[in-house]
Design an enzyme around this catalytic site. Structure first.
Site, short mmCIF file in Angstrom:
data_model
loop_
_atom_site.label_atom_id
_atom_site.label_comp_id
_atom_site.label_asym_id
_atom_site.label_seq_id
_atom_site.Cartn_x
_atom_site.Cartn_y
_atom_site.Cartn_z
CB SER A 19 -0.91 0.01 1.23
OG SER A 19 -1.55 1.26 1.34
CG LEU A 20 1.54 3.24 -3.40
CD1 LEU A 20 1.30 3.91 -4.75
CD2 LEU A 20 3.03 2.93 -3.21
CE LYS A 75 -12.59 -0.04 1.51
NZ LYS A 75 -12.56 0.44 0.12
CG ASN A 96 -12.69 5.00 3.11
OD1 ASN A 96 -13.46 5.77 3.68
ND2 ASN A 96 -11.80 5.40 2.22
CG ASP A 111 -13.43 3.99 -0.68
OD1 ASP A 111 -12.26 4.38 -0.79
OD2 ASP A 111 -13.75 2.95 -0.07
N GLY A 137 -19.12 -4.74 -6.40
CA GLY A 137 -18.61 -5.01 -5.05
C GLY A 137 -18.44 -3.70 -4.30
CB ALA A 139 -14.43 -0.56 -5.92
P1 NAD Z 1 -15.01 -6.89 -4.77
O1 NAD Z 1 -14.45 -8.28 -4.83
O2 NAD Z 1 -15.81 -6.45 -3.57
O3 NAD Z 1 -15.97 -6.67 -6.04
C1 NAD Z 1 -15.60 -6.98 -7.36
C2 NAD Z 1 -16.88 -7.34 -8.13
O4 NAD Z 1 -16.54 -7.51 -9.50
C3 NAD Z 1 -17.55 -8.63 -7.67
O5 NAD Z 1 -18.91 -8.38 -7.40
C4 NAD Z 1 -17.37 -9.59 -8.86
O6 NAD Z 1 -18.45 -10.49 -9.01
C5 NAD Z 1 -17.29 -8.60 -10.02
N1 NAD Z 1 -16.58 -9.09 -11.20
C6 NAD Z 1 -15.35 -9.67 -11.26
N2 NAD Z 1 -15.01 -9.92 -12.54
C7 NAD Z 1 -16.04 -9.47 -13.30
C8 NAD Z 1 -16.27 -9.43 -14.70
N3 NAD Z 1 -15.36 -9.87 -15.59
N4 NAD Z 1 -17.43 -8.89 -15.15
C9 NAD Z 1 -18.37 -8.45 -14.29
N5 NAD Z 1 -18.20 -8.45 -12.94
C10 NAD Z 1 -17.05 -8.98 -12.47
O7 NAD Z 1 -13.78 -5.93 -5.02
P2 NAD Z 1 -13.70 -4.36 -4.69
O8 NAD Z 1 -13.27 -4.17 -3.28
O9 NAD Z 1 -14.95 -3.73 -5.15
O10 NAD Z 1 -12.45 -3.91 -5.60
C11 NAD Z 1 -12.51 -3.95 -7.01
C12 NAD Z 1 -11.27 -3.27 -7.58
O11 NAD Z 1 -11.29 -1.90 -7.23
C13 NAD Z 1 -9.95 -3.82 -7.02
O12 NAD Z 1 -9.05 -3.96 -8.10
C14 NAD Z 1 -9.48 -2.74 -6.08
O13 NAD Z 1 -8.08 -2.67 -5.99
C15 NAD Z 1 -10.00 -1.50 -6.77
N6 NAD Z 1 -10.18 -0.35 -5.87
C16 NAD Z 1 -9.57 0.81 -6.21
C17 NAD Z 1 -9.71 1.91 -5.40
C18 NAD Z 1 -9.02 3.20 -5.75
O14 NAD Z 1 -8.84 4.03 -4.87
N7 NAD Z 1 -8.66 3.42 -7.01
C19 NAD Z 1 -10.47 1.84 -4.22
C20 NAD Z 1 -11.11 0.63 -3.91
C21 NAD Z 1 -10.94 -0.48 -4.75
#
Ligand code: NAD
Length: 286
Positions: A19-20, A75, A96, A111, A137, A139
């Site tokens: 993590s950064l 979360k 968060n 977020d 999910g 995010a």
């Molecule tokens: P999560 O596991 O809670 O949710 C991911 C969702 O994507 C799931 O519901 C899953 O069924 C769905 N999914 C997976 N592959 C799929 C596909 N090909 N088509 C359709 N749906 C699909 O994960 P999350 O916590 O929501 O995180 C998701 C991404 O967001 C991660 O890569 C995380 O690092 C990134 N993220 C980035 C930030 C940021 O600040 N930029 C913040 C939070 C999360």
């Protein structure tokens, strides 16, 4: 009472070794003239599970922590353990940022606003567009909240897990109305009806190659936002750029959620541009 200038903060989550956030928060603290220490509390390394979260909060308070960021998979689990929840965190059912102050644990969510601030800065004319949200999910729900808060006409939610898409829509519709957010099962049709698409799945992350939106659906008519930031230049981001789309990478959300957390923790404004420059330095070095 003397003004507080020293802060002890931490991040609780799984798989957070790279993590950064500690570097970003500590640098911003330093720039603001504070003594700010930010610790990683890696659940994998320390054997912390969801059932331990209550103790983690209690001990963080007892040991003098001023706040914690909370990430996957805590979360949602942290919500019932808090003394206060901001209305947006209550809507999202996710926190968060936990501010530990005067013996109380205050739940905040930076977020959604982080995503929205980054998006609005990059594409101010696109905030009211129709959008497809792929990934429902943690995010995804935050991005959906951001899209609808900033005025998106409609959000179509797609997830390979139908129940997750449904749950996300129910949550967002409760706050924004069920005419503005619906589940979509036909991605091609949904993209055809929209001006933009957001990837909120892990697809594109290191170790998760590919794109959640098939290449043939990506054309210059669309803007594309990816929440994945490790790497910043995901396959989807590269594809979208090559097709002439306007693109927002996941870096802006990562920076802006940290800006929001810093401000909650310290009650001082953060310099978002300075934090973005530092984040860029850190990702170049990573
Ligand atoms: P999560 O596991 O809670 O949710 C991911 C969702 O994507 C799931 O519901 C899953 O069924 C769905 N999914 C997976 N592959 C799929 C596909 N090909 N088509 C359709 N749906 C699909 O994960 P999350 O916590 O929501 O995180 C998701 C991404 O967001 C991660 O890569 C995380 O690092 C990134 N993220 C980035 C930030 C940021 O600040 N930029 C913040 C939070 C999360």
């Amino acid at each position: 009472m003397a003004e507080q200038t020293s802060y002890l903060l931490g991040l609780v989550g799984q798989g957070i070794g790279a993590s950064l956030t500690p570097a970003m928060q500590e640098r911003e603290g330093h720039e603001a003239g504070l003594r700010l220490s930010y610790r990683l509390i890696d659940a994998d390394v320390r054997g912390i599970g969801v059932d331990d979260l209550r103790d983690v909060l209690l001990w963080a308070q007892r040991l003098g922590f001023d706040g914690l960021n909370v990430t996957h998979p805590f979360k949602q689990a942290v919500v019932p353990l808090l003394d206060d929840l901001s209305p947006d965190a209550a809507d999202l059912g996710a926190v968060n940022t936990v501010v530990l102050r005067d013996g109380r644990a205050l739940g905040r969510n930076t977020d959604w606003a982080g995503w929205s601030r980054a998006f609005t800065e990059a594409l101010p004319d696109a905030t009211a567009d129709r959008a497809v949200l792929v990934g429902a999910g943690g995010a995804g729900v935050a991005v959906g909240y951001g899209l609808l808060s900033q005025g998106a006409e409609h959000v179509a939610v797609v997830d390979s897990d139908h129940d997750r898409a449904e749950a996300c829509v129910v949550r967002l519709a409760k706050r924004f109305g069920d005419d503005r957010v619906t589940v979509a099962t036909d991605l091609e049709r949904a993209v055809g009806d929209a001006q933009g698409v957001v990837n909120a799945t892990p697809v594109g992350m290191l170790g998760h190659p590919g794109t959640s939106v098939p290449a043939e659906l990506v054309d210059e008519r669309l803007w594309v936002s990816d929440v994945v930031y490790f790497p910043l230049e995901t396959e989807l981001v590269r594809l979208a750029r090559s097709r002439g789309c306007r693109v927002v990478t996941g870096g802006g959300m990562a920076v802006q959620q940290a800006v929001g957390a810093f401000e909650h923790f310290t009650d001082r404004p953060a310099d978002a541009d300075r934090m973005a420059r530092h984040f860029a330095e850190l990702t170049r070095a990573a």
